[in-house]
Scaffold this active site. Sequence first.
Site, short mmCIF file in Angstrom:
data_model
loop_
_atom_site.label_atom_id
_atom_site.label_comp_id
_atom_site.label_asym_id
_atom_site.label_seq_id
_atom_site.Cartn_x
_atom_site.Cartn_y
_atom_site.Cartn_z
N GLY A 78 0.81 -1.21 0.00
CA GLY A 78 0.00 0.00 0.00
C GLY A 78 0.85 1.26 0.00
O GLY A 78 0.55 2.23 -0.72
N ASN A 158 -8.18 3.46 8.44
CA ASN A 158 -7.55 2.30 9.08
C ASN A 158 -7.75 2.26 10.59
O ASN A 158 -7.64 1.21 11.19
CB ASN A 158 -6.06 2.26 8.75
CG ASN A 158 -5.38 3.60 8.88
OD1 ASN A 158 -5.80 4.57 8.26
ND2 ASN A 158 -4.37 3.67 9.70
N GLN A 186 -7.71 -0.50 3.17
CA GLN A 186 -8.55 -1.12 4.20
C GLN A 186 -9.90 -1.60 3.68
O GLN A 186 -10.58 -2.36 4.38
CB GLN A 186 -8.77 -0.13 5.36
CG GLN A 186 -7.52 0.17 6.17
CD GLN A 186 -7.07 -1.01 7.04
OE1 GLN A 186 -7.81 -1.96 7.27
NE2 GLN A 186 -5.85 -0.93 7.53
N SER A 206 -3.43 -3.43 -0.89
CA SER A 206 -2.32 -4.16 -0.27
C SER A 206 -2.74 -5.59 0.03
O SER A 206 -3.86 -5.83 0.49
CB SER A 206 -1.91 -3.43 1.01
OG SER A 206 -0.92 -4.15 1.68
N HIS A 208 -1.45 -7.85 2.30
CA HIS A 208 -1.44 -8.43 3.65
C HIS A 208 -2.66 -8.05 4.49
O HIS A 208 -2.82 -8.54 5.60
CB HIS A 208 -0.13 -8.11 4.39
CG HIS A 208 0.03 -6.70 4.87
ND1 HIS A 208 -0.21 -6.34 6.17
CD2 HIS A 208 0.41 -5.57 4.24
CE1 HIS A 208 0.04 -5.04 6.32
NE2 HIS A 208 0.41 -4.56 5.17
N THR A 244 12.65 -6.72 -10.49
CA THR A 244 12.19 -8.08 -10.82
C THR A 244 10.95 -8.40 -10.00
O THR A 244 10.95 -8.20 -8.78
CB THR A 244 13.31 -9.10 -10.51
OG1 THR A 244 14.46 -8.70 -11.25
CG2 THR A 244 12.90 -10.51 -10.88
N CYS A 332 0.92 1.32 12.82
CA CYS A 332 2.10 2.06 12.38
C CYS A 332 2.46 3.16 13.35
O CYS A 332 3.60 3.54 13.48
CB CYS A 332 1.87 2.68 11.02
SG CYS A 332 0.58 1.92 10.11
N1 PLP Z 1 -2.91 2.77 3.70
C1 PLP Z 1 -3.70 2.34 4.69
C2 PLP Z 1 -5.07 2.92 4.84
C3 PLP Z 1 -3.25 1.35 5.57
O1 PLP Z 1 -4.04 0.93 6.55
C4 PLP Z 1 -1.94 0.83 5.39
C5 PLP Z 1 -1.39 -0.16 6.34
O2 PLP Z 1 -1.73 -0.16 7.52
C6 PLP Z 1 -1.17 1.31 4.33
C7 PLP Z 1 -1.68 2.28 3.49
C8 PLP Z 1 0.20 0.77 4.07
O3 PLP Z 1 0.12 -0.48 3.45
P1 PLP Z 1 1.40 -1.45 3.41
O4 PLP Z 1 1.61 -1.95 4.79
O5 PLP Z 1 1.01 -2.54 2.44
O6 PLP Z 1 2.53 -0.63 2.90
#
Ligand code: PLP
Length: 407
Positions: A78, A158, A186, A206, A208, A244, A332
């Site tokens: 993301g 998020n 999200q 994203s 994960h 790659t 984060c």
């Molecule tokens: N954007 C949002 C709204 C997110 O919740 C997150 C991750 O918590 C990200 C971006 C970042 O994604 P990534 O961990 O795949 O870099």
Amino acid sequence: MTDLGEKMQRIYFDHSATTPVDPEVIREMLPYFTEKFGNASSLHSFGREARYAMENARSRVAMLIGASPEEVIFTSGGTESDNIAIKGIAFRSKSKGNHIITTKIEHPAVLATCRWLERQGFAVSYLPVASDGVVSPEDARAAITEKTILISIMHANNEIGTIQPIEEIGRMARERGIAFHTDAVQSVGKIPVDVKKMNIDLLSLSSHKIYGPKGAGALYIRKGVFIDTIIHGGGHERGLRSSTENIPGIVGLGKACELAQARMAADGARLSKMRDRIIKTVLGGIEESYLNGHPTKRLPHNAHFRFTGIEGESLLLRLDEKGIAVSTGSACSSKSLEPSHVLTSIGLNPVDSHGSLRVTLGRENTEEEMDYFLKVLPEVVKELRAMSPVWQHREDIEKWKKTMEKR
Ligand code: PLP
């Protein structure tokens, strides 16, 4: 199964931070680490095998968001998608203008990118949100100037899970010829997303967050929208993201998208029922507990609370000791002692923001886990409040706040 805690079985209620990789996803990925290890740029059969898998994954990602495969590029996640989209549009459109509109509650992947662009001479408007976390399309309209080149507004937040009116904002941007990007990290895979219907020009997702592997993501770029390259190299992904390709990750993302599409309706219905049960039980059973975010325009798996007189960190750690994983701010920013920018943007003071708790449910969660959580949470809140001077003196504090407000 109320003795989950005693057995120290672990319960995971932090799916907005990340999700476990689905066993079906792992099964599809495995051969691409071993016998199918080719480089997708190679012309021989190993390369062709990798490329075929990558293009199959691209179609699956595109299908989930209503795009065409050629409108999707693979990234590392993301954060990278947000950077490529926002910087890419900013530099491409520099001759047309230097103004960007976003919100105060974006993920740092967008906010830090915008702040960096400000240092490069761009001007950024950060829109406020209401106390339920929703941004007003009227505010977005009012912020547009002749120099506006990009509007970037997240689909779902998020932290508090609030869903934004992006279809309307996208329409407005399209009418004015302004590029519209949404960080849908999200929301994709959790609620329906259709880039065409929602008037989206660029969308970040994203892997994960949707039971795929970490280190894989995608960016949708609508046909006819052009961005500058910010990662230079061998010209992979139409020259927009050289390196790659991470074939096992990409295969995993593709499978995760396919599963998300097949399961979305059933998972959404089950999780929102569980979420509503949590919200009702917590608000009804714990005095001075409040829901953060919009009561209905919220992600199906997100419940976000604040509790007067409690430190979110202490709550998280006590629950962790009991085998329950939740979060306070977003993963984060949880290492920082600063109050969450999202919670202060919805009008919470720093003390209240620190008393917050995010519960995000996922596929593997069960009713038994919920029973255990709903039994343990009130006990932990009571225990922490018994030790909290803020809770003991809350009436005096309220009186003092009122006196200060009158001054
Ligand atoms: N954007 C949002 C709204 C997110 O919740 C997150 C991750 O918590 C990200 C971006 C970042 O994604 P990534 O961990 O795949 O870099």
